[in-house]
Design a protein around this motif. Structure first.
Motif, PDB file in Angstrom:
ATOM      1  N   SER A 263       0.801  -1.221   0.000  1.00 28.59           N
ATOM      2  CA  SER A 263       0.000   0.000   0.000  1.00 28.59           C
ATOM      3  C   SER A 263       0.836   1.274   0.000  1.00 28.59           C
ATOM      4  O   SER A 263       0.330   2.339  -0.372  1.00 28.59           O
ATOM      5  CB  SER A 263      -0.948   0.022   1.207  1.00 28.59           C
ATOM      6  OG  SER A 263      -0.212  -0.070   2.408  1.00 28.59           O
ATOM      7  N   GLN A 264       2.098   1.200   0.410  1.00 28.49           N
ATOM      8  CA  GLN A 264       2.942   2.387   0.459  1.00 28.49           C
ATOM      9  C   GLN A 264       4.017   2.314  -0.624  1.00 28.49           C
ATOM     10  O   GLN A 264       4.290   1.248  -1.177  1.00 28.49           O
ATOM     11  CB  GLN A 264       3.580   2.557   1.836  1.00 28.49           C
ATOM     12  CG  GLN A 264       2.583   2.784   2.954  1.00 28.49           C
ATOM     13  CD  GLN A 264       1.913   4.151   2.879  1.00 28.49           C
ATOM     14  OE1 GLN A 264       2.368   5.043   2.176  1.00 28.49           O
ATOM     15  NE2 GLN A 264       0.820   4.308   3.620  1.00 28.49           N
ATOM     16  N   TYR A 265       4.627   3.467  -0.883  1.00 29.71           N
ATOM     17  CA  TYR A 265       5.585   3.546  -1.990  1.00 29.71           C
ATOM     18  C   TYR A 265       6.818   4.330  -1.572  1.00 29.71           C
ATOM     19  O   TYR A 265       6.718   5.494  -1.144  1.00 29.71           O
ATOM     20  CB  TYR A 265       4.919   4.229  -3.185  1.00 29.71           C
ATOM     21  CG  TYR A 265       5.846   4.580  -4.323  1.00 29.71           C
ATOM     22  CD1 TYR A 265       6.386   3.585  -5.134  1.00 29.71           C
ATOM     23  CD2 TYR A 265       6.165   5.902  -4.603  1.00 29.71           C
ATOM     24  CE1 TYR A 265       7.229   3.913  -6.188  1.00 29.71           C
ATOM     25  CE2 TYR A 265       7.004   6.234  -5.663  1.00 29.71           C
ATOM     26  CZ  TYR A 265       7.527   5.229  -6.451  1.00 29.71           C
ATOM     27  OH  TYR A 265       8.356   5.545  -7.491  1.00 29.71           O
TER      28      TYR A 265
ATOM     29  N   ARG B  39       1.530   8.405   1.498  1.00 27.70           N
ATOM     30  CA  ARG B  39       1.137   8.834   2.848  1.00 27.70           C
ATOM     31  C   ARG B  39       0.090   9.939   2.817  1.00 27.70           C
ATOM     32  O   ARG B  39      -0.563  10.217   3.820  1.00 27.70           O
ATOM     33  CB  ARG B  39       2.376   9.310   3.623  1.00 27.70           C
ATOM     34  CG  ARG B  39       3.233   8.197   4.184  1.00 27.70           C
ATOM     35  CD  ARG B  39       4.316   8.735   5.098  1.00 27.70           C
ATOM     36  NE  ARG B  39       5.448   9.289   4.376  1.00 27.70           N
ATOM     37  CZ  ARG B  39       5.762  10.579   4.328  1.00 27.70           C
ATOM     38  NH1 ARG B  39       4.990  11.470   4.947  1.00 27.70           N
ATOM     39  NH2 ARG B  39       6.815  11.000   3.668  1.00 27.70           N
ATOM     40  N   ARG B  40      -0.056  10.575   1.662  1.00 22.68           N
ATOM     41  CA  ARG B  40      -1.042  11.647   1.522  1.00 22.68           C
ATOM     42  C   ARG B  40      -2.283  11.158   0.782  1.00 22.68           C
ATOM     43  O   ARG B  40      -2.943  11.900   0.066  1.00 22.68           O
ATOM     44  CB  ARG B  40      -0.395  12.840   0.818  1.00 22.68           C
ATOM     45  CG  ARG B  40       0.669  13.523   1.696  1.00 22.68           C
ATOM     46  CD  ARG B  40       1.402  14.614   0.973  1.00 22.68           C
ATOM     47  NE  ARG B  40       2.223  15.397   1.881  1.00 22.68           N
ATOM     48  CZ  ARG B  40       3.491  15.120   2.194  1.00 22.68           C
ATOM     49  NH1 ARG B  40       4.086  14.058   1.668  1.00 22.68           N
ATOM     50  NH2 ARG B  40       4.162  15.887   3.036  1.00 22.68           N
ATOM     51  N   THR B  41      -2.577   9.876   0.952  1.00 23.03           N
ATOM     52  CA  THR B  41      -3.781   9.275   0.390  1.00 23.03           C
ATOM     53  C   THR B  41      -4.396   8.353   1.434  1.00 23.03           C
ATOM     54  O   THR B  41      -3.830   8.145   2.518  1.00 23.03           O
ATOM     55  CB  THR B  41      -3.459   8.437  -0.867  1.00 23.03           C
ATOM     56  OG1 THR B  41      -2.743   7.254  -0.478  1.00 23.03           O
ATOM     57  CG2 THR B  41      -2.616   9.222  -1.870  1.00 23.03           C
TER      58      THR B  41
ATOM     59  N   ASN C 216      -3.038   4.990   3.764  1.00 18.95           N
ATOM     60  CA  ASN C 216      -2.677   4.860   5.182  1.00 18.95           C
ATOM     61  C   ASN C 216      -3.648   3.978   5.941  1.00 18.95           C
ATOM     62  O   ASN C 216      -3.340   3.516   7.040  1.00 18.95           O
ATOM     63  CB  ASN C 216      -2.617   6.242   5.843  1.00 18.95           C
ATOM     64  CG  ASN C 216      -1.384   7.027   5.431  1.00 18.95           C
ATOM     65  OD1 ASN C 216      -0.498   6.501   4.776  1.00 18.95           O
ATOM     66  ND2 ASN C 216      -1.330   8.288   5.816  1.00 18.95           N
ATOM     67  N   THR C 217      -4.821   3.740   5.369  1.00 20.92           N
ATOM     68  CA  THR C 217      -5.796   2.849   6.001  1.00 20.92           C
ATOM     69  C   THR C 217      -5.185   1.477   6.244  1.00 20.92           C
ATOM     70  O   THR C 217      -5.453   0.836   7.262  1.00 20.92           O
ATOM     71  CB  THR C 217      -7.044   2.713   5.104  1.00 20.92           C
ATOM     72  OG1 THR C 217      -7.590   4.009   4.878  1.00 20.92           O
ATOM     73  CG2 THR C 217      -8.088   1.817   5.739  1.00 20.92           C
ATOM     74  N   TRP C 218      -4.341   1.031   5.324  1.00 22.56           N
ATOM     75  CA  TRP C 218      -3.769  -0.310   5.449  1.00 22.56           C
ATOM     76  C   TRP C 218      -2.422  -0.304   6.169  1.00 22.56           C
ATOM     77  O   TRP C 218      -2.064  -1.305   6.794  1.00 22.56           O
ATOM     78  CB  TRP C 218      -3.583  -0.925   4.055  1.00 22.56           C
ATOM     79  CG  TRP C 218      -4.876  -1.240   3.392  1.00 22.56           C
ATOM     80  CD1 TRP C 218      -5.659  -2.341   3.593  1.00 22.56           C
ATOM     81  CD2 TRP C 218      -5.563  -0.439   2.429  1.00 22.56           C
ATOM     82  NE1 TRP C 218      -6.780  -2.273   2.809  1.00 22.56           N
ATOM     83  CE2 TRP C 218      -6.757  -1.121   2.087  1.00 22.56           C
ATOM     84  CE3 TRP C 218      -5.290   0.782   1.820  1.00 22.56           C
ATOM     85  CZ2 TRP C 218      -7.669  -0.617   1.153  1.00 22.56           C
ATOM     86  CZ3 TRP C 218      -6.191   1.289   0.900  1.00 22.56           C
ATOM     87  CH2 TRP C 218      -7.366   0.599   0.579  1.00 22.56           C
ATOM     88  N   HIS C 219      -1.689   0.764   6.060  1.00 22.45           N
ATOM     89  CA  HIS C 219      -0.335   0.774   6.621  1.00 22.45           C
ATOM     90  C   HIS C 219      -0.021   2.197   7.063  1.00 22.45           C
ATOM     91  O   HIS C 219       0.407   3.030   6.265  1.00 22.45           O
ATOM     92  CB  HIS C 219       0.675   0.295   5.566  1.00 22.45           C
ATOM     93  CG  HIS C 219       2.058   0.050   6.096  1.00 22.45           C
ATOM     94  ND1 HIS C 219       2.399  -1.067   6.812  1.00 22.45           N
ATOM     95  CD2 HIS C 219       3.191   0.791   6.007  1.00 22.45           C
ATOM     96  CE1 HIS C 219       3.688  -1.012   7.135  1.00 22.45           C
ATOM     97  NE2 HIS C 219       4.187   0.107   6.659  1.00 22.45           N
ATOM     98  N   ALA C 220      -0.277   2.482   8.322  1.00 21.66           N
ATOM     99  CA  ALA C 220      -0.151   3.855   8.823  1.00 21.66           C
ATOM    100  C   ALA C 220       1.169   4.113   9.526  1.00 21.66           C
ATOM    101  O   ALA C 220       1.430   5.243   9.951  1.00 21.66           O
ATOM    102  CB  ALA C 220      -1.298   4.156   9.780  1.00 21.66           C
ATOM    103  N   GLU C 221       2.002   3.092   9.648  1.00 18.96           N
ATOM    104  CA  GLU C 221       3.299   3.257  10.296  1.00 18.96           C
ATOM    105  C   GLU C 221       4.205   2.106   9.891  1.00 18.96           C
ATOM    106  O   GLU C 221       3.740   1.024   9.536  1.00 18.96           O
ATOM    107  CB  GLU C 221       3.145   3.279  11.827  1.00 18.96           C
ATOM    108  CG  GLU C 221       2.575   1.981  12.402  1.00 18.96           C
ATOM    109  CD  GLU C 221       2.438   1.988  13.911  1.00 18.96           C
ATOM    110  OE1 GLU C 221       2.918   2.950  14.536  1.00 18.96           O
ATOM    111  OE2 GLU C 221       1.872   1.035  14.456  1.00 18.96           O
TER     112      GLU C 221
END
Length: 981
Positions: free
Chosen positions: A847-849, A856-858, A861-866
């Motif tokens: 989910s992150q790139y 992080r600005r989409t 973050n619902t799936w991976h917030a940290e």
């Protein structure tokens, strides 16, 4: 195997030719000629005859459930489904009769009787296939069904309880799908079961295209329904939000929330995704300059109409409030930002660079290009450095990811790029994945790879962590070689040892295609008993029997392909490992045809392109060394200035020179080295020592905290250009909205060059590509006209290959003969000991790139917030750590704090984290160890200790304070009056 042209024309050859002959048939009296195996429906479409359908699409296997596509075939009983009936010679098909019309209207009536008739307010109104087919079959009356006046809607909010919403309704409503609850849990799309016609297209798309198997059909008859997981909400299920189900849905059952909010698009433009190295083609559907949705392009040659959660849905960063859209300057990094005009910002940056060069020398400044920018923009930055600054101090983020690929493949095969196109995997019999996680890092290609594996290809995974490919629905690796981080070279040489000592070498291929002396030395080297799997096991930790089995499978299993990633390159022996992979492919004859090859999975959208464009300090565009006088003369003639023959500074050298007081100015386009490069405190110390840092980006990123000039960047939606993906595919990027800062990135670089006194006067990026094509042999045949006509091309594209080159090294290697290189295993200098007993390795998540600036600005973050630290249960128990604890991670370079996730994906002694969030400080603890040939950092091997803690690390506390101070300055900047035009 001989080709048909070479075969003796005996009976088998004649039979083979017969299977290739077109099949001739009649459809509604029209003569049609189609390939064998074509369905009647497809044959009709090729003949210009449309047959009504609902469950069939061009992208899914035929299913035959909707019964709308029935036809009459002379001599055949009943009414066969045209989508599942193959053509036969002489067949006579009728697609329209009164009886067929009656059947189709009856079928459609049943569908409509169980469907809400709220077409005017439905988000699919205007592109609803059910609506279209009702018109096509002439349905005018529905004689039975539920009274629409009793229609009741319930909704599941994001994160809501699906079960409670369903069972909380009255008994009479639960029996009818018209009253089923909406599932709004996914941040990007909604699931409205009341509109579902149970065509199974979403289920089949999840299976066939994505390979996740997250959707099923539950119940039978009237009670049939689509279910995510075990009757879960979409967000709680195994759904990966690729959007395949949404695209396949013929009604509004699955709809993008952006479409519901904004309404139908009025126009669309085909462009290329700006995330990973797959380079998916998308149709940006627009309302004016507002993106309604991104729809994967079925004609995209890299993705064939598929997508992932990032490319499909995570485009909101382009219009995020955090975007900086006005230039800013400041004298010191402790000063508040001052908003200025473009003219003032550019003039200030140019004046500072010239001041630094006058004070410290010509080599005191440099530039860094970005793999997120277009080829044309990257080309201009390296041109500005070489022609405008007058030195070769230019580097790119590929330094910290795939620079060993460029070096290793150049030495062995002669070209610094992968050998295949993505579709090649569909003819692979054995697939070896080394240090890569395709389903997370390159998900669209990962889905294609899984399709081939489900068809029967065999899989070898070489990775210290159990990635999803090791075992996922309908896919299981034959071998998982779970090596210790840092031992790739030892393992790859042990595989080669088995190939050589068990006489599995493709002797004919090697004799014909490779340098004999180099091969003989290599054969003797790898045959040495010290390279055997039994001896190497002490280093790698992989049982010798598994290594031998994997080597035999690779060498004897048919077409064998190797796909590798940063788990190969980001090591102190990254270049050696790339050469070992090339050795293995050549020794087994697995180069130069479909289904085989050496395939680096490039991480960012334009890593390949940024390297192609001459972003390294020792190479001009096309991978030609700056010391080559004839190459240099071509560029000097074109650019009108003398060029230097000595390579410039690499990124690590820039840092060292800055700390030594010799390097003072840096122009950074689209790169965040303060977050992405290793040993963060060392990087920030070097940045602090510089006198003029110019950052050109979308957001005030971590590096911008040390900048003196900020120039607004442009997203991929705001400019024209090209990206080059991991398979060397050059694809168009097309502007769909105005640059929010006023200029596209290439225009900003041009403004800076002109202010520095080096004139650039391009009017459009197509002119830049024309210059690239003139000066770069592998691009001689590339132009925007060709790309617009063909969709995309793969370099080399020139006089010898006017249509591009999907497969390289077919008849000969680029260097002539392939060269085997000796690959002596040298253990990393990063050792575990009593103080640092664990090895940290890093990677990415779906989910992150990359550094997360975009995702992080989409809602991703619902799936991976940290970022979290994965730790094996044994290591966690020894340290008293339970799932969710805050843990301190300390290395020789620094310390940070993350939340722990207990996971048996890791082997004991190894921990793992991602690096998408700056506050995590993953690179605070990575060291400066790097590849011996390219200085690519050794991100994958860091000795650490992990302990339970109660508060963030000292670095994180400083980071938080610094970030808050920067945010205060930024607020003051935003509240300041706008500058005069």
């Amino acid at each position: 195997m001989r080709s048909i042209a070479e075969a003796d024309y005996g009976t088998p050859a004649i039979q083979l030719l017969d299977t290739l002959k077109p099949v001739r048939l009649q459809i509604d009296g029209v003569e049609v000629s189609v390939p064998p195996g074509t369905s009647v429906m497809r044959a009709a479409a090729l003949g210009g005859i449309a047959i009504p359908k609902l469950c069939a699409t061009d992208t899914l296997e035929a299913f035959g459930s909707c019964r709308l596509c029935l036809v009459e075939i002379e001599g055949m009983r009943g009414y066969p489904a045209s989508c599942t009936t193959p053509v036969a010679a002489g067949m006579k098909v009728t697609t329209q009769t009164s009886k067929l019309g009656e059947i189709r209207r009856g079928v459609m009536e049943l569908y409509i009787s169980d469907h809400p008739l709220d077409c005017l307010t439905c988000p699919a109104n205007g592109h609803c296939e059910l609506q279209d087919m009702a018109g096509v079959v002439g349905l005018r009356e529905v004689r039975y069904g539920y009274d629409g006046a009793n229609h009741v809607q319930a909704s599941i909010p994001a994160g809501g309880n699906h079960e409670a919403a369903v069972h909380g309704r009255t008994a009479h409503t639960t029996a009818n799908p018209l009253f089923a609850a909406k599932d709004e849990s996914n941040p990007y799309f909604t699931f409205d079961p009341s509109k579902c016609i149970v065509c199974s297209r979403c289920v089949r798309a999840c299976e066939e295209q994505q390979g996740t198997y997250a959707l099923t059909i539950q119940g039978r008859g009237f009670d049939s329904k689509v279910s995510a997981g075990q009757d879960q909400a979409f967000l709680e299920s195994e759904c990966v939000s690729c959007g395949a189900c949404v695209q396949a849905c013929p009604t509004a059952t699955l709809s993008e929330k952006s479409l519901i909010a904004l309404g139908q698009a009025e126009h669309s433009t085909v462009t290329t995704c700006a995330y990973c190295g797959v380079g998916c083609s998308f149709r940006a559907e627009m309302k004016g300059e507002e993106v309604v949705r991104m729809v994967p392009d079925v004609d995209g040659k890299a993705n064939h109409g598929h997508s992932c959660v990032k490319g499909r849905f995570a485009f909101g960063y382009a219009t995020h409030p955090d975007r900086i859209t006005t230039p800013m300057i400041r004298e010191k990094i402790t000063d508040p930002w001052r908003v200025v005009s473009w003219d003032e910002a550019i003039a200030h940056a140019a004046r500072e660079f010239r001041r630094i060069q006058a004070s410290y020398g010509r080599d005191a400044v440099g530039g860094i290009t970005s793999s997120r920018c277009t080829n044309e923009e990257t080309y201009l930055v390296q041109k500005l450095v070489r022609a405008g600054f007058g030195n070769n101090n230019v580097d790119t983020c590929a330094r910290v990811c795939h620079s060993p690929t460029g070096y290793g493949l150049k030495q062995t095969l002669g070209e610094s790029a992968g050998t295949q196109d993505f579709d090649s995997v569909m003819t692979s019999d054995v697939i070896m994945v080394v240090g890569a996680n395709p389903t997370d890092g390159h998900p669209v290609f990962g889905s294609q790879m899984k399709r081939r594996l489900r068809q029967g290809a065999r899989l070898i995974v070489v990775d210290p962590r159990r990635i999803d490919l090791v075992r996922t629905p309908h896919v299981q690796a034959d071998y998982h070689l779970k090596l210790r981080p840092g031992t790739n070279v030892a393992l790859l040489t042990a595989l080669a040892h088995v190939v050589v000592t068990e006489h599995l070498v493709d002797e004919a291929f090697v004799a014909l295609r490779c340098e004999g002396d180099a091969f003989d030395k290599w054969r003797t080297f790898v045959a040495d008993p010290r390279h055997s799997p039994e001896v190497s096991e002490a280093d790698t930790g992989v049982p010798a029997a598994l290594v031998r089995g994997a080597a035999r499978l690779f060498a004897t299993g048919g077409n064998a392909a190797i796909y590798y990633g940063l788990g190969v390159t980001e090591h102190s022996q990254g270049s050696t490992a790339v050469m070992a992979i090339a050795n293995l492919a050549m020794a087994t004859g697995n180069v130069g045809r479909p289904g085989v090859g050496v395939n680096p999975l490039r991480g960012q959208n334009n890593v390949q392109g940024s390297c192609d464009m001459g972003s390294f300090p020792h190479e001009l565009p096309g991978y030609r060394h700056v010391s080559d006088s004839s190459t240099r003369a071509q560029f000097e003639a074109a650019w009108g200035v003398p060029l230097h023959e000595e390579p410039g500074l690499r990124i690590p050298n820039m840092f060292e020179a800055a700390l030594d007081g010799e390097f003072k100015g840096l122009y950074i386009e689209g790169e965040d080295i303060a977050q992405s490069d290793p040993n963060t405190q060392h990087v920030t110390a070097a940045l602090t020592a510089m006198e003029c840092i110019v950052v050109q980006d979308l957001f005030l990123n971590e590096t911008a905290k040390f900048a003196h000039v900020f120039l607004p960047g442009s997203s991929f939606l705001e400019k024209d250009g090209t990206f080059t993906n991991a398979e060397r595919r050059i694809s168009r990027v097309r502007r769909v909205m105005k640059p929010r800062g006023g200029y596209a990135d290439w225009e900003v670089t041009q403004l800076l060059a002109n202010a520095l006194g080096y004139p650039m006067d391009y009017r459009h990026p197509s002119e830049i590509m024309d210059e690239i094509a003139r000066l770069t042999p592998t691009f001689h045949g590339v132009s925007y006209a060709k790309l617009d006509r063909e969709g995309s091309v793969q370099w080399p594209c020139n006089e010898a290959a006017p249509d591009g080159t999907p497969i390289m090294h077919i008849d000969a290697f680029v260097r002539g003969k392939g060269k085997f290189m000796l690959t002596e295993y040298v253990p990393t200098a990063e050792k575990v000991n009593a103080k640092f007993p664990l090895i940290l390795t890093t990677g990415r998540i779906l989910s992150q790139y990359n550094v997360g600036a975009q995702t992080r600005r989409t809602a991703n973050n619902t799936w991976h917030a940290e970022d979290r630290l994965e730790i094996h249960p044994h290591d966690a128990e020894e340290r008293g750590i339970v799932d969710g604890d805050w843990v301190g991670i300390e290395s020789r370079a620094g310390q940070t704090v993350l939340r722990a996730t207990i996971s048996d994906r890791m082997q004991p002694g190894v921990v793992y984290t991602t690096f998408h969030f700056p506050f995590s400080g993953a690179n605070v603890i990575t060291t400066e160890n790097s590849d011996w040939a390219t200085n690519c950092p050794e991100y994958k091997v860091t000795a650490v200790e992990v302990t339970r803690v109660s508060q963030p690390s000292e670095w994180q506390q400083r980071y938080r304070a610094f970030s808050e101070r920067q945010q205060t300055l930024l607020r003051e900047r935003r509240e300041a009056p706008a500058p005069a035009p």
